[in-house]
Design a protein around this motif. Sequence first.
Motif, PDB file in Angstrom:
ATOM      1  N   ALA A 130      31.086  48.506  14.547  1.00 37.63           N
ATOM      2  CA  ALA A 130      30.861  49.362  15.786  1.00 37.63           C
ATOM      3  C   ALA A 130      29.389  49.766  16.063  1.00 37.63           C
ATOM      4  O   ALA A 130      29.060  50.320  17.366  1.00 37.63           O
ATOM      5  CB  ALA A 130      31.706  50.855  15.383  1.00 37.63           C
ATOM      6  N   TYR A 131      28.616  49.695  15.162  1.00 38.25           N
ATOM      7  CA  TYR A 131      27.090  49.922  15.258  1.00 38.25           C
ATOM      8  C   TYR A 131      26.533  48.571  14.764  1.00 38.25           C
ATOM      9  O   TYR A 131      26.802  48.105  13.732  1.00 38.25           O
ATOM     10  CB  TYR A 131      26.829  51.189  14.296  1.00 38.25           C
ATOM     11  N   LYS A 132      25.587  47.821  15.859  1.00 39.53           N
ATOM     12  CA  LYS A 132      25.409  46.699  15.331  1.00 39.53           C
ATOM     13  C   LYS A 132      23.719  46.696  15.416  1.00 39.53           C
ATOM     14  O   LYS A 132      22.896  46.983  16.403  1.00 39.53           O
ATOM     15  CB  LYS A 132      25.890  45.772  16.687  1.00 39.53           C
ATOM     16  N   PRO A 133      23.128  46.184  14.297  1.00 40.66           N
ATOM     17  CA  PRO A 133      21.643  46.025  14.272  1.00 40.66           C
ATOM     18  C   PRO A 133      21.245  44.647  14.879  1.00 40.66           C
ATOM     19  O   PRO A 133      21.738  43.373  14.749  1.00 40.66           O
ATOM     20  CB  PRO A 133      21.602  45.753  12.781  1.00 40.66           C
ATOM     21  N   ARG A 134      20.767  44.784  16.096  1.00 35.29           N
ATOM     22  CA  ARG A 134      20.382  43.608  16.974  1.00 35.29           C
ATOM     23  C   ARG A 134      18.840  43.585  17.008  1.00 35.29           C
ATOM     24  O   ARG A 134      18.062  44.423  17.176  1.00 35.29           O
ATOM     25  CB  ARG A 134      20.718  43.888  18.537  1.00 35.29           C
ATOM     26  N   SER A 135      18.554  42.075  16.922  1.00 34.04           N
ATOM     27  CA  SER A 135      16.793  41.885  17.053  1.00 34.04           C
ATOM     28  C   SER A 135      16.384  42.513  18.424  1.00 34.04           C
ATOM     29  O   SER A 135      15.262  43.020  18.192  1.00 34.04           O
ATOM     30  CB  SER A 135      16.716  40.591  16.966  1.00 34.04           C
ATOM     31  N   SER A 136      17.090  42.712  19.502  1.00 31.72           N
ATOM     32  CA  SER A 136      16.354  43.055  20.625  1.00 31.72           C
ATOM     33  C   SER A 136      17.035  44.451  21.127  1.00 31.72           C
ATOM     34  O   SER A 136      18.351  44.527  21.108  1.00 31.72           O
ATOM     35  CB  SER A 136      16.896  42.028  21.820  1.00 31.72           C
ATOM     36  N   PRO A 137      16.210  45.210  21.330  1.00 30.60           N
ATOM     37  CA  PRO A 137      16.855  46.762  21.640  1.00 30.60           C
ATOM     38  C   PRO A 137      17.413  46.490  22.890  1.00 30.60           C
ATOM     39  O   PRO A 137      18.055  47.514  23.293  1.00 30.60           O
ATOM     40  CB  PRO A 137      15.358  47.499  21.863  1.00 30.60           C
ATOM     41  N   TYR A 138      17.543  45.476  23.797  1.00 32.35           N
ATOM     42  CA  TYR A 138      18.022  45.493  25.023  1.00 32.35           C
ATOM     43  C   TYR A 138      19.399  44.874  24.977  1.00 32.35           C
ATOM     44  O   TYR A 138      20.283  44.763  25.865  1.00 32.35           O
ATOM     45  CB  TYR A 138      17.090  44.597  25.956  1.00 32.35           C
ATOM     46  N   SER A 139      19.827  44.112  23.805  1.00 27.89           N
ATOM     47  CA  SER A 139      20.941  43.731  23.522  1.00 27.89           C
ATOM     48  C   SER A 139      22.193  44.901  23.257  1.00 27.89           C
ATOM     49  O   SER A 139      21.716  45.779  23.274  1.00 27.89           O
ATOM     50  CB  SER A 139      20.945  42.804  22.341  1.00 27.89           C
ATOM     51  N   PHE A 140      23.193  44.418  23.468  1.00 28.07           N
ATOM     52  CA  PHE A 140      24.568  45.394  23.279  1.00 28.07           C
ATOM     53  C   PHE A 140      24.196  45.887  21.802  1.00 28.07           C
ATOM     54  O   PHE A 140      24.126  45.290  20.750  1.00 28.07           O
ATOM     55  CB  PHE A 140      25.719  44.558  23.186  1.00 28.07           C
ATOM     56  N   GLN A 141      24.503  47.177  21.669  1.00 28.30           N
ATOM     57  CA  GLN A 141      24.343  47.841  20.346  1.00 28.30           C
ATOM     58  C   GLN A 141      25.531  48.383  19.794  1.00 28.30           C
ATOM     59  O   GLN A 141      25.505  49.297  18.694  1.00 28.30           O
ATOM     60  CB  GLN A 141      23.282  49.130  20.703  1.00 28.30           C
ATOM     61  N   GLY A 142      26.679  48.044  20.186  1.00 29.69           N
ATOM     62  CA  GLY A 142      27.920  48.508  19.435  1.00 29.69           C
ATOM     63  C   GLY A 142      28.619  49.435  20.484  1.00 29.69           C
ATOM     64  O   GLY A 142      27.920  50.157  21.293  1.00 29.69           O
ATOM     65  N   LEU A 143      29.906  49.515  20.130  1.00 34.90           N
ATOM     66  CA  LEU A 143      30.496  50.614  21.098  1.00 34.90           C
ATOM     67  C   LEU A 143      30.378  52.069  20.146  1.00 34.90           C
ATOM     68  O   LEU A 143      31.209  53.151  20.765  1.00 34.90           O
ATOM     69  CB  LEU A 143      31.958  50.374  21.150  1.00 34.90           C
ATOM     70  N   GLY A 144      30.068  52.089  19.345  1.00 35.18           N
ATOM     71  CA  GLY A 144      29.856  53.529  18.451  1.00 35.18           C
ATOM     72  C   GLY A 144      31.054  54.124  18.223  1.00 35.18           C
ATOM     73  O   GLY A 144      32.008  53.534  17.683  1.00 35.18           O
TER      74      GLY A 144
END
Length: 342
Positions: A130-144
């Motif tokens: 639900a919380y995703k660690p993404r390399s880019s801050p512009y990518s989808f970060q999860g629905l929380g």
Amino acid sequence: MMIVMKPTASEEDIQAVIARIESVGARAHPSRGEEVTVIGAIGDREHVQRLGLEAHPGVEKVVPILRPYKLSSAQFSHGQRSVIEVEGRKIGGDHFAMIAGPCTVESRDQTVGTAHTVAEAGATMFRGGAYKPRSSPYSFQGLGTEGLRLLAEAKAETGLPIVTELMDARDVEPILEVADVIQVGARNMQNYPLLAEIGRTGKPVLIKRGLSATLEELLMAAEYVLKEGNPNVMLCERGIRTFETAYRFTLDIMAVPMLKELSHLPVIVDPSHAPGRRDMVLPLSLAAAAAGADGIIVEVHPNPEQAICDGPQQLYADQFADYVEHVERAAAVAGKVLSAPA
Ligand code: PEP
Ligand code: MN
């Protein structure tokens, strides 16, 4: 230091030793095995040594723990393997956990639908971020929190325990309401305040090996959780950075037997994130299971071409039952059976 009690030691003897350890400001971590109880004394070694516990009733011997990690070391458990229980499912020992689900929670249909598919195929637990660690801050970060709600729905419908990632200690409360196992992502393996916070919750935790972490560093990360009194730790090999560029990460299969030599904690393998491609997931899973892994955490999606993240590596949900059958056979070679509810 490690205080090994005699098989004949009484509960009173054990409690008295714990009280002595605590009297010098050290922490006592009793571990009750089938035959003997071992008490780890974590604190100032000299203070503990000065207690002269060798002469205490019920004490067999007092020995130093040689590794820098103490509670996670094989020496501490006296050769006994830890078996962790999550909602009636056992992980470790002879039990093999099949943890499956999408990389990330995207929608109700995708999440609850995949949960049904993997449950029918015999999965032990359901994963999804639900919380995703993404390399880019512009990518989808999860629905929380909305993602957590969908995970709760998947559990309510299928009964599968939920494995989901906690990235930030500020989200611990909503995660605790839904997660049965907290995942610590590779990028957070050395986030020590986060590990200690999870240790204080007592919730089972799966710690993924950092991208460039040594096995000793992974075991030290586990130690941060164990030290807080939470014994429910699983280690996860998910691929490390090497000079090889033909694939995303190198899955370190040798970590499986090595970690099992160094530690008593269950070892899980993630065959999805190292290759980053679906066709290699089965061979890596077979290798991991045959090498003695205590489980697999694998990504599955009903329609990977449409997945928001990690699409190329996610298994097709409609092929998952076939995949499980193959992996189950490899696990059997190592003497393990798929973990199902008691
Ligand atoms: C994941 O499990 O989806 C994930 C992001 O894993 P890792 O932390 O190993 O990269
Ligand atoms: Mn992923």
